[in-house]
Write an enzyme that holds these catalytic residues in place. Structure first.
Site, PDB file in Angstrom:
ATOM      1  N   ASP A   1     -13.989  14.444  -3.819  1.00 31.44           N
ATOM      2  CA  ASP A   1     -14.085  15.721  -4.531  1.00 31.44           C
ATOM      3  C   ASP A   1     -15.338  15.660  -5.393  1.00 31.44           C
ATOM      4  O   ASP A   1     -16.136  14.720  -5.249  1.00 31.44           O
ATOM      5  CB  ASP A   1     -12.804  15.912  -5.381  1.00 31.44           C
ATOM      6  CG  ASP A   1     -12.450  17.387  -5.579  1.00 31.44           C
ATOM      7  OD1 ASP A   1     -13.369  18.170  -5.902  1.00 31.44           O
ATOM      8  OD2 ASP A   1     -11.278  17.744  -5.421  1.00 31.44           O
TER       9      ASP A   1
ATOM     10  N   ARG B   1       3.755  -1.539  10.552  1.00 30.89           N
ATOM     11  CA  ARG B   1       4.933  -1.666  11.407  1.00 30.89           C
ATOM     12  C   ARG B   1       5.324  -3.079  11.853  1.00 30.89           C
ATOM     13  O   ARG B   1       6.524  -3.375  11.915  1.00 30.89           O
ATOM     14  CB  ARG B   1       4.782  -0.716  12.603  1.00 30.89           C
ATOM     15  CG  ARG B   1       4.924   0.732  12.174  1.00 30.89           C
ATOM     16  CD  ARG B   1       4.322   1.698  13.146  1.00 30.89           C
ATOM     17  NE  ARG B   1       2.858   1.628  13.114  1.00 30.89           N
ATOM     18  CZ  ARG B   1       2.057   2.415  13.815  1.00 30.89           C
ATOM     19  NH1 ARG B   1       2.574   3.332  14.621  1.00 30.89           N
ATOM     20  NH2 ARG B   1       0.751   2.308  13.711  1.00 30.89           N
TER      21      ARG B   1
ATOM     22  N   LYS C   1      -7.524   7.974  -1.019  1.00 37.04           N
ATOM     23  CA  LYS C   1      -8.846   8.346  -0.461  1.00 37.04           C
ATOM     24  C   LYS C   1      -9.418   9.590  -1.133  1.00 37.04           C
ATOM     25  O   LYS C   1      -9.673  10.606  -0.479  1.00 37.04           O
ATOM     26  CB  LYS C   1      -8.746   8.586   1.053  1.00 37.04           C
ATOM     27  CG  LYS C   1      -8.234   7.402   1.854  1.00 37.04           C
ATOM     28  CD  LYS C   1      -8.300   7.679   3.357  1.00 37.04           C
ATOM     29  CE  LYS C   1      -7.808   6.534   4.189  1.00 37.04           C
ATOM     30  NZ  LYS C   1      -6.346   6.343   4.189  1.00 37.04           N
TER      31      LYS C   1
ATOM     32  N   LYS D   1       0.850  -1.201   0.000  1.00 39.97           N
ATOM     33  CA  LYS D   1       0.000   0.000   0.000  1.00 39.97           C
ATOM     34  C   LYS D   1       0.878   1.241   0.000  1.00 39.97           C
ATOM     35  O   LYS D   1       1.777   1.377   0.828  1.00 39.97           O
ATOM     36  CB  LYS D   1      -0.886  -0.012   1.247  1.00 39.97           C
ATOM     37  CG  LYS D   1      -1.750   1.230   1.391  1.00 39.97           C
ATOM     38  CD  LYS D   1      -2.751   1.069   2.519  1.00 39.97           C
ATOM     39  CE  LYS D   1      -2.286   1.582   3.865  1.00 39.97           C
ATOM     40  NZ  LYS D   1      -2.204   3.042   3.973  1.00 39.97           N
TER      41      LYS D   1
ATOM     42  N   THR E   1     -11.695   5.509  11.190  1.00 34.31           N
ATOM     43  CA  THR E   1     -11.727   4.934  12.543  1.00 34.31           C
ATOM     44  C   THR E   1     -11.226   5.919  13.597  1.00 34.31           C
ATOM     45  O   THR E   1     -11.406   5.700  14.791  1.00 34.31           O
ATOM     46  CB  THR E   1     -10.892   3.637  12.609  1.00 34.31           C
ATOM     47  OG1 THR E   1      -9.633   3.906  12.003  1.00 34.31           O
ATOM     48  CG2 THR E   1     -11.566   2.503  11.902  1.00 34.31           C
TER      49      THR E   1
ATOM     50  N   ASP F   1      -3.535   4.285  -1.847  1.00 31.87           N
ATOM     51  CA  ASP F   1      -4.478   4.691  -0.792  1.00 31.87           C
ATOM     52  C   ASP F   1      -4.505   6.219  -0.698  1.00 31.87           C
ATOM     53  O   ASP F   1      -3.938   6.794   0.228  1.00 31.87           O
ATOM     54  CB  ASP F   1      -4.002   4.047   0.530  1.00 31.87           C
ATOM     55  CG  ASP F   1      -4.861   4.408   1.718  1.00 31.87           C
ATOM     56  OD1 ASP F   1      -6.016   4.815   1.544  1.00 31.87           O
ATOM     57  OD2 ASP F   1      -4.358   4.273   2.861  1.00 31.87           O
TER      58      ASP F   1
ATOM     59  N   ARG G   1      -2.604  -6.990  14.580  1.00 30.85           N
ATOM     60  CA  ARG G   1      -1.441  -7.260  15.434  1.00 30.85           C
ATOM     61  C   ARG G   1      -1.523  -8.682  15.967  1.00 30.85           C
ATOM     62  O   ARG G   1      -2.611  -9.163  16.281  1.00 30.85           O
ATOM     63  CB  ARG G   1      -1.411  -6.301  16.648  1.00 30.85           C
ATOM     64  CG  ARG G   1      -1.153  -4.838  16.315  1.00 30.85           C
ATOM     65  CD  ARG G   1       0.248  -4.591  15.790  1.00 30.85           C
ATOM     66  NE  ARG G   1       0.540  -3.184  15.603  1.00 30.85           N
ATOM     67  CZ  ARG G   1       0.265  -2.473  14.497  1.00 30.85           C
ATOM     68  NH1 ARG G   1      -0.332  -3.059  13.485  1.00 30.85           N
ATOM     69  NH2 ARG G   1       0.606  -1.192  14.415  1.00 30.85           N
TER      70      ARG G   1
END
Ligand code: C5P
Length: 233
Positions: free
Chosen positions: A64, A210, A61, A32, A119, A59, A180
């Site tokens: 408009d 990460r 987003k 991504k 989120t 990505d 995770r």
């Protein structure tokens, strides 16, 4: 093997992103590219990533007027990305025009997905921008609107996956960040879920940053995630 992992290239310089890509196998993950790397390096880093054999989720987003979004989406398809996204709150017509802009690309068109409710927005934040329904209801409403517009799926948090999967058909793609394992640091993610649980809840693709990009061996971390997921395929 089903390729379910999308590694988030959250860097601000092309050399950092490309040196990570040198450690990853494009047969084992997609990647991504988001606003940070794209703003720093532009379409060249997208082309360089695709040239290394990776499928790219761009990505950005988009949100408009319909004409502007449709034209931007067409350019992403010309770049050769695998997946691209818009904000569902841009409305039905905006999403329909974005979808129509991809019609000429046939089988080569990118998957087009939507962001429902970020989120990072809590109930009070939604109220401040005039949304009185619950976040859950708003997510569901925008996911249905995305489907009505002919989109391929939505980005959703781990907390929303199960509900959306129950409401939407299997071919409607759910893309889930906030993944995770128990041994990973949660970093700034608040509602995390394990990779196997996310797929069992109905997620098609897992966005993981990460835990892979900052691992001592990104390649080994990716292999471990894939091994865990092999049990659900
Ligand atoms: O490093 P980490 O696994 O937390 O990275 C998750 C990626 O998914 C980041 O690129 C982040 O911006 C993105 N994302 C997210 N939560 C969302 C939407 C996108 O974490 N709701």
């Amino acid at each position: 093997m089903t390729k379910r992992i999308i590694v988030a290239l959250d860097f601000n310089a092309a050399d950092q992103a490309l040196s990570l890509l040198d450690k990853l196998d494009p047969a084992l993950c997609n990647v991504k590219i988001g606003k940070e790397l794209f703003t720093a390096c532009g379409p060249d880093v997208v082309r360089a990533t695709i040239a290394r054999g990776f499928d790219v989720f761009l990505d950005l987003k988009f949100h408009d007027i319909p004409n502007t979004v449709a034209n931007a989406i067409r350019v992403t398809a010309e770049l050769g990305v695998w997946m691209v996204n818009v904000h569902a709150s841009g409305g039905l017509v905006m999403m329909e025009k974005a979808r129509e802009a991809l019609a000429g690309f046939g089988d080569q068109r990118p998957l087009l997905i939507a962001v429902t409710v970020l989120t990072s927005l809590a109930q009070e934040d939604l109220r401040q921008i005039g949304i009185e329904t619950s976040a859950e209801e708003q997510v569901s409403k925008l996911a249905f609107l995305s489907r009505e517009a002919g989109l391929d799926g939505v980005v959703c948090s781990a907390a929303e996956t199960r509900l959306l999967r129950a409401q939407l058909p299997a071919e409607f793609c759910l893309v889930t960040p906030g993944i995770r394992r128990p041994e990973d640091a949660s970093d700034d993610q608040k509602r995390i879920v394990g990779p196997v649980e996310a797929v069992r809840n109905g997620s098609n693709y897992l966005v993981i940053g990460r835990p892979i990009t900052q691992a001592e061996s990104p390649n080994e971390a990716l292999a471990e995630f894939n091994l865990a997921l092999a049990s659900v395929d």
